[in-house]
Design an enzyme around this catalytic site. Structure first.
Site, short mmCIF file in Angstrom:
data_model
loop_
_atom_site.label_atom_id
_atom_site.label_comp_id
_atom_site.label_asym_id
_atom_site.label_seq_id
_atom_site.Cartn_x
_atom_site.Cartn_y
_atom_site.Cartn_z
N LYS A 4 -34.99 -50.99 -125.55
CA LYS A 4 -35.33 -49.99 -124.53
C LYS A 4 -36.57 -50.35 -123.71
O LYS A 4 -36.72 -49.88 -122.58
CB LYS A 4 -35.55 -48.63 -125.20
N LEU A 63 -17.11 -62.73 -136.37
CA LEU A 63 -15.89 -63.10 -137.06
C LEU A 63 -15.10 -64.11 -136.23
O LEU A 63 -14.99 -63.97 -135.02
CB LEU A 63 -15.02 -61.87 -137.32
N ASP A 88 -17.44 -49.03 -135.58
CA ASP A 88 -18.81 -49.25 -135.14
C ASP A 88 -19.57 -47.94 -134.96
O ASP A 88 -20.50 -47.85 -134.17
CB ASP A 88 -18.82 -50.05 -133.82
#
Length: 381
Positions: free
Chosen positions: A228, A163, A139
């Site tokens: 954010k 998954l 990642d």
């Protein structure tokens, strides 16, 4: 068997044995060109704006869509999975409004550190054995690990886009090893979701525009971790007490019934993160936040975004004892915190109390904070 085939078999057996030795629950191999549908699907996702403010997805589109663009020399991709299925139902805390819900994956050490350390061990030994170049990713690079994992046969991408494994359900950390070595490839896994839509129906914010299609802008995991700015007021009540991520679609998957018994490597959650009190988090300054979440993925979002999330949980709690904890945050140095404190207080106070409190606070230097007060005053009867 020709010599080249024997070598591929030996190297394939070796990397899978190393993966098992290092505690990975699944390890399969796929070819670099195994996801030809990825470029079009990614382009469609980005064109629809479903990535929200995650601009890095668009900036890395070409490398993300095709592993061969990321690394032209790659000949095989080894995908690893580690089960992190919880021993309890993570949704139980959602019925405790004075408590905060933190996603299961973040209740332990940062999985990037756990996975990457073990992947590097596998990669080092494999590179020496194969005499080949390797790169490992967890990642941390533009790698579409879920489609690659499905192509390698670890599972399939469910309707919630995550998954799913027949042996480990929806609770899987993924990592990958790219190599220039020639290896044997595994067969892909077919979709076993059938007519089930449990994950879609479980989403609190209706983030799935269709099966297999997620609009991240409505996803609580995106909103509480990646986003954010101010969170859409329409979605705040639906967030409930989820202050970091959301496990609802994962936890709803019926295939999880196999996850608990499948992995010997179950990660143990920190007790203080299973159902922590909201009030304590509202008192966090930056040093306290960093100390408490040292080694945790939560630390990456920073104190201000974290307290913003906690204030949403406070506003949804209906617990008037939290008013005293929210009041100081109305004067916090962070505009994100000040604005969400206004919203939380407008939900916890009576209309009269909030009007009295808010008097004179429409001159905040930050436009978003001024909007919060104006919106709250208008909404109050």
């Amino acid at each position: 068997m020709p010599g080249a085939d024997r070598l591929r078999q030996r190297l394939t057996d070796f990397v899978k044995a190393e993966a098992a030795d290092k505690g990975f629950d699944l390890c399969r191999i796929t070819r670099p060109d195994a996801i030809p549908q990825a470029p079009a699907r990614l382009a469609e996702f980005l064109a629809a704006g479903y990535h929200g403010s995650m601009d890095w997805m668009a900036e890395t589109e070409a490398r993300r869509a095709d592993p061969r663009v990321l690394w032209g020399e790659v000949r095989a991709i080894v995908v690893f999975a580690m089960n992190y299925g919880p021993a309890h139902d993570p949704r139980a805390v959602l019925s405790m409004p004075d408590r905060a819900a933190i996603s299961v994956y973040a209740q332990n050490r940062d999985y990037h550190d756990i996975m990457k350390g073990r992947l590097k061990e596998v990669a080092t030994r494999f590179a020496v054995r194969a005499g080949a170049d390797v790169k490992v990713f967890v990642d941390t690079a533009p790698v579409m690990e879920k489609p690659l994992a499905a192509a390698a046969g670890l599972g399939w991408q469910g309707k919630h886009t995550n998954l799913v494994s027949r042996t480990h359900g929806s609770w899987l950390f993924l990592g990958s090893l790219f190599t220039t070595a020639e290896l044997l490839f595994d067969d892909p896994e077919r979709d076993h979701c059938g007519s089930c839509r449990a994950c879609l129906d479980a989403c609190p914010t209706d983030a799935f525009v269709a099966p297999y299609r997620l609009d991240a802008r409505r996803c609580i995991s995106y909103l509480t971790i990646e986003h954010k700015g101010p969170i859409d007021p329409e979605l705040r009540p639906r967030i409930g007490n989820r202050i970091y991520g959301c496990d609802d679609c994962l936890a709803a998957c019926p295939w999880n019934k196999f996850a608990a018994a499948a992995a010997e490597m179950k990660l143990t959650a920190r007790e203080e993160l299973k159902a922590p009190g909201i009030a304590g988090f509202l008192a966090f300054d930056d040093p306290a936040f960093r100390a408490f979440f040292s080694g945790s993925p939560v630390k990456r979002i920073g104190r201000d975004r974290f307290v913003r999330n906690v204030l949403i949980a406070a506003g949804n709690s209906g617990d008037r004892t939290l008013i005293a904890h929210c009041l100081p945050l109305a004067d916090d140095p962070s505009p994100a915190v000040r604005g969400m404190a206004a919203w939380a207080l407008s939900r916890l106070m009576t209309a009269g109390e909030f009007r009295q409190f808010a008097a004179g606070r429409n001159e905040d230097a930050d436009a978003d904070v001024r909007v919060e007060y104006e919106r709250a005053r208008t909404a109050s009867p």
